[in-house]
Design a protein around this motif. Structure first.
Motif, short mmCIF file in Angstrom:
data_model
loop_
_atom_site.label_atom_id
_atom_site.label_comp_id
_atom_site.label_asym_id
_atom_site.label_seq_id
_atom_site.Cartn_x
_atom_site.Cartn_y
_atom_site.Cartn_z
N ALA A 96 0.84 -1.21 0.00
CA ALA A 96 0.00 0.00 0.00
C ALA A 96 0.87 1.25 0.00
CB ALA A 96 -0.92 -0.01 1.22
N HIS A 97 1.95 1.21 0.78
CA HIS A 97 2.86 2.36 0.82
C HIS A 97 3.56 2.55 -0.52
CE1 HIS A 97 6.47 4.54 2.80
NE2 HIS A 97 5.50 5.40 2.53
N ALA A 98 3.96 1.44 -1.14
CA ALA A 98 4.62 1.53 -2.44
C ALA A 98 3.68 2.14 -3.48
CB ALA A 98 5.09 0.14 -2.88
N LYS A 99 2.41 1.78 -3.43
CA LYS A 99 1.44 2.35 -4.37
C LYS A 99 1.25 3.84 -4.13
CE LYS A 99 -1.23 -1.83 -5.45
NZ LYS A 99 -2.54 -2.50 -5.39
N ALA A 100 1.22 4.22 -2.85
CA ALA A 100 1.09 5.64 -2.54
C ALA A 100 2.32 6.42 -3.00
CB ALA A 100 0.88 5.82 -1.03
N LEU A 101 3.50 5.85 -2.81
CA LEU A 101 4.73 6.51 -3.27
C LEU A 101 4.77 6.59 -4.79
CD1 LEU A 101 7.33 4.87 -0.83
CD2 LEU A 101 6.59 7.27 -0.85
N ARG A 102 4.20 5.60 -5.47
CA ARG A 102 4.16 5.62 -6.93
C ARG A 102 3.33 6.81 -7.44
NH1 ARG A 102 7.92 3.44 -7.87
NH2 ARG A 102 8.35 1.34 -8.63
N GLN A 103 2.27 7.12 -6.69
CA GLN A 103 1.47 8.28 -7.09
C GLN A 103 2.28 9.57 -6.99
OE1 GLN A 103 -2.02 8.08 -4.55
NE2 GLN A 103 -3.13 6.82 -6.02
N GLU A 104 3.16 9.64 -5.99
CA GLU A 104 3.94 10.86 -5.77
C GLU A 104 5.23 10.86 -6.59
OE1 GLU A 104 5.72 13.43 -1.95
OE2 GLU A 104 4.74 11.47 -1.64
N PHE A 105 5.84 9.69 -6.72
CA PHE A 105 7.12 9.56 -7.46
C PHE A 105 6.97 8.40 -8.45
CE2 PHE A 105 7.91 10.77 -3.02
CZ PHE A 105 8.44 12.04 -3.19
N PRO A 106 6.41 8.63 -9.61
CA PRO A 106 6.04 7.55 -10.53
C PRO A 106 7.19 6.66 -10.97
CG PRO A 106 5.04 9.63 -11.17
CD PRO A 106 6.02 9.96 -10.11
N ASP A 107 8.37 7.21 -11.11
CA ASP A 107 9.46 6.42 -11.69
C ASP A 107 10.52 5.98 -10.67
OD1 ASP A 107 8.37 6.75 -14.26
OD2 ASP A 107 9.28 8.74 -14.41
N ALA A 108 10.37 6.39 -9.44
CA ALA A 108 11.42 6.12 -8.46
C ALA A 108 11.38 4.67 -7.98
CB ALA A 108 11.27 7.06 -7.27
N PRO A 109 12.55 4.01 -7.94
CA PRO A 109 12.60 2.66 -7.35
C PRO A 109 12.35 2.74 -5.85
CG PRO A 109 14.54 3.12 -8.69
CD PRO A 109 13.84 4.43 -8.48
N ILE A 110 11.68 1.72 -5.31
CA ILE A 110 11.33 1.70 -3.88
C ILE A 110 11.97 0.48 -3.23
CG2 ILE A 110 9.46 1.60 -2.21
CD1 ILE A 110 7.66 2.82 -4.45
N VAL A 111 12.63 0.74 -2.12
CA VAL A 111 13.27 -0.32 -1.34
C VAL A 111 12.68 -0.31 0.06
CG1 VAL A 111 15.44 -1.14 -0.33
CG2 VAL A 111 15.41 -0.23 -2.67
#
Length: 577
Positions: A168-183
């Protein structure tokens, strides 16, 4: 060794103790060629085997190199930090910790608790709207999800149909930073599996253990020495998630706001064994009101995850509470779609007929029900469970301790019977530990009767059975490997060999009756001595006779010389003029 799986085995380090088999809650360990191997298709990634193995033969995949390479190549990598970091790094200011993460190369740090807030809100909505659905089991813990989908599939529909907090957090971060890799970083091994399942959302998952190693290499072991990160934001009450009852606190707050008159019966269960008991006994149809089950695989909650330094749930809980109390309820306006449906996962477990099980039990020497000791020495709770595991190819017959002991005893007994020697083993007090029947037989009728009354003659005084205690004590004291000597006991001769079993502690002795052979040997020696003596006498007599003859010859010659000597002298004087 499948190093691609989140949990894998290192065969060279396995010592066949079966401790991992014993502790694995779902028996996702198969034994091949006497080595315990993690079975990826059965594993729920709880990390129990990793914590259990005394020889570090069970390992968690190390993703540190992958993440370091990613951070070196990209400047926009975002780190999602599990809220249990408060217990992993007690006393560390979160804003300064964020600065430390930037020093490692991350563009920014966010707390996974933000995703937990989104999950709490959605779960509360589901509970408030669907009053007919009596049971909801939280899907926040990936290990619980794997457990239910694989081993309790009938409960899969009762898992809350939402993503886990990290997704859920990764999806929320995708909305704010569409292309950023998430770790992600946290205490959980299951998150590595989660990142494997959704690599498009979660590039990798690190454990706190890996992060600490990285911080040490980068020289940022003390985040409090750094300046606070102005970009850091406190999360909402999702920060309570790592502790037992933390998710309930967050869900209840949202539920009361949505359904003030509604009824919700929350229940917090932690530990896979506890959850298994619930799933095996609970019938959702019998519930009289909606029940929400906060289910966490680690006893005590995430603060006691397999890759944390915390070993005290109470201490970790207090650290999380200190951090979470600083937060405020946070309900993001723009919520991503976190809906997800969980379905049973096909497993490789098979069922076997009673005939197959009985045939395997007979092969294990379990001919009658009373032969089934169910000692769990093999790692399985019952002999039948071991038989099923053998049929499934997950176990081997030699895992049965009682069977191997029986085989060893039979082999030992066969060797003992075949040996011409008597064998005895004693401790440093010369008390018999064990002896074979041949030993008792060699020492006479009295000892044999004692052996019949007490097989093995345990605790008998060896110094009385073989009245040469000094020989045994010498071997014990000096540590000499062997001592061979011929001894006499009640008129019989024995060859005695004394040796160390455990230096200075346990000795062994081999004894062989050599009376007949020794008597023959002694008779032969006596005959040889007689021959030598007779030969010497003959030589002496011959020498005496030769000496006497030589003396007589000398006398005769001397007489002859005397008889003729005057004549020769006179003739010589007459002829002189």
């Amino acid at each position: 060794m499948d190093v691609l799986a989140p949990v894998y085995s290192v065969n060279a380090q396995c010592r066949d103790c079966y401790k991992c088999v014993r502790r694995c809650p779902v028996k996702a360990i198969r034994v091949e060629n006497d080595h315990a191997v993690v079975s990826p298709e059965d594993c729920i990634y709880c990390g129990t085997c990793v914590e259990t193995c005394p020889n570090h033969a069970k390992m968690v995949r190390d993703d540190l190199k992958v993440v370091r390479n990613l951070v070196s190549a990209r400047r926009d990598v975002i780190l999602s930090v599990a809220p249990s970091f408060a217990s992993e790094f007690p006393g560390v200011d979160p804003a300064r910790f964020s600065t430390a993460m930037r020093r490692l190369g991350f563009a920014r740090m966010r707390e996974t608790a933000v995703g937990a807030n989104i999950v709490s809100r959605r779960v509360a909505e589901l509970m408030a709207q669907n009053r007919a659905h009596r049971l909801q089991i939280s899907s926040a813990c990936p290990v619980v999800v794997e457990l239910i989908q694989r081993y309790y599939p009938r409960f899969a529909p009762y898992l809350t149909p939402v993503d886990s907090p990290v997704i859920a957090h990764a999806k929320a971060l995708r909305q704010e930073f569409p292309d950023a890799p998430i770790v992600f970083v946290g205490p959980c091994v299951g998150k590595k599996h989660e990142s494997d399942l959704q690599p498009g959302l979660l590039h990798a998952a690190l454990t706190f253990e890996e992060l600490r190693r990285w911080m040490m290499m980068a020289g940022v072991e003390d985040p409090n020495a750094l300046e606070p990160d102005p970009d850091y934001h406190l999360p909402g009450d999702g920060a309570y998630y790592p502790i037992e009852g933390g998710m309930i606190r967050s869900v209840e707050r949202n539920f009361r706001a949505l359904a003030p008159q509604g009824e919700l019966q929350p229940m917090a269960l932690t530990g896979v064994r506890t959850l298994q008991t619930m799933l095996e006994t609970l019938d959702p149809k019998t519930l009289e009101q909606p029940v929400f089950v906060e289910a966490l695989a680690c006893p005590g909650g995430c603060v006691c995850g397999p890759k944390t330094r915390v070993r005290c749930a109470a201490g970790g809980m207090l650290d999380v509470l200190r951090h979470a109390r600083k937060t405020l309820p946070d309900d993001p306006e723009e919520k991503p779609d976190i809906g997800r449906h969980y379905r049973p996962v096909a497993t490789t477990r098979r069922t076997f007929s009673e005939e197959e099980i009985q045939a395997t039990l007979h092969a294990l020497g379990k001919l009658r029900p009373e032969d089934e000791l169910n000692c769990a020495g093999c790692g399985y709770d019952s002999c039948r469970a071991l038989a099923c595991a053998i049929l499934a190819g997950h176990a081997e017959p030699q895992m049965c301790v009682s069977r191997m002991r029986q085989i060893a005893l039979r082999q030992s007994s066969a060797i003992d019977r075949a040996l011409p020697y008597g064998l005895v083993v004693a401790d440093r007090r010369l008390r018999v530990i064990e002896c074979n029947e041949r030993f008792a037989t060699l020492l006479g009728e009295t000892t044999r009767l004692a052996y019949d009354a007490k097989p093995g003659l345990r605790d008998a005084d060896l110094g009385r059975l073989i009245p040469y205690p000094q020989l045994f004590r010498k071997t014990l004291e000096t540590g000499e490997e062997t001592l061979r000597q011929t001894i006499e006991i009640e008129g019989r001769l024995f060859s005695l060999t004394v040796f160390n079993v455990d230096e200075h502690e346990v000795i062994g002795a081999l004894i062989l009756d050599v009376t007949e052979s020794e008597q023959k040997r002694r008779a032969l020696i006596e005959k040889a001595r007689t021959v030598v003596t007779n030969t010497a006498k003959t030589v002496q007599e011959i020498a005496f006779m030769l000496g006497r003859n030589a003396a007589e010859s000398e006398l005769i010659l001397d007489s002859a010389v005397e008889m003729f000597a005057p004549l020769d002298d006179g003739a010589s004087s007459d002829a002189a003029p």
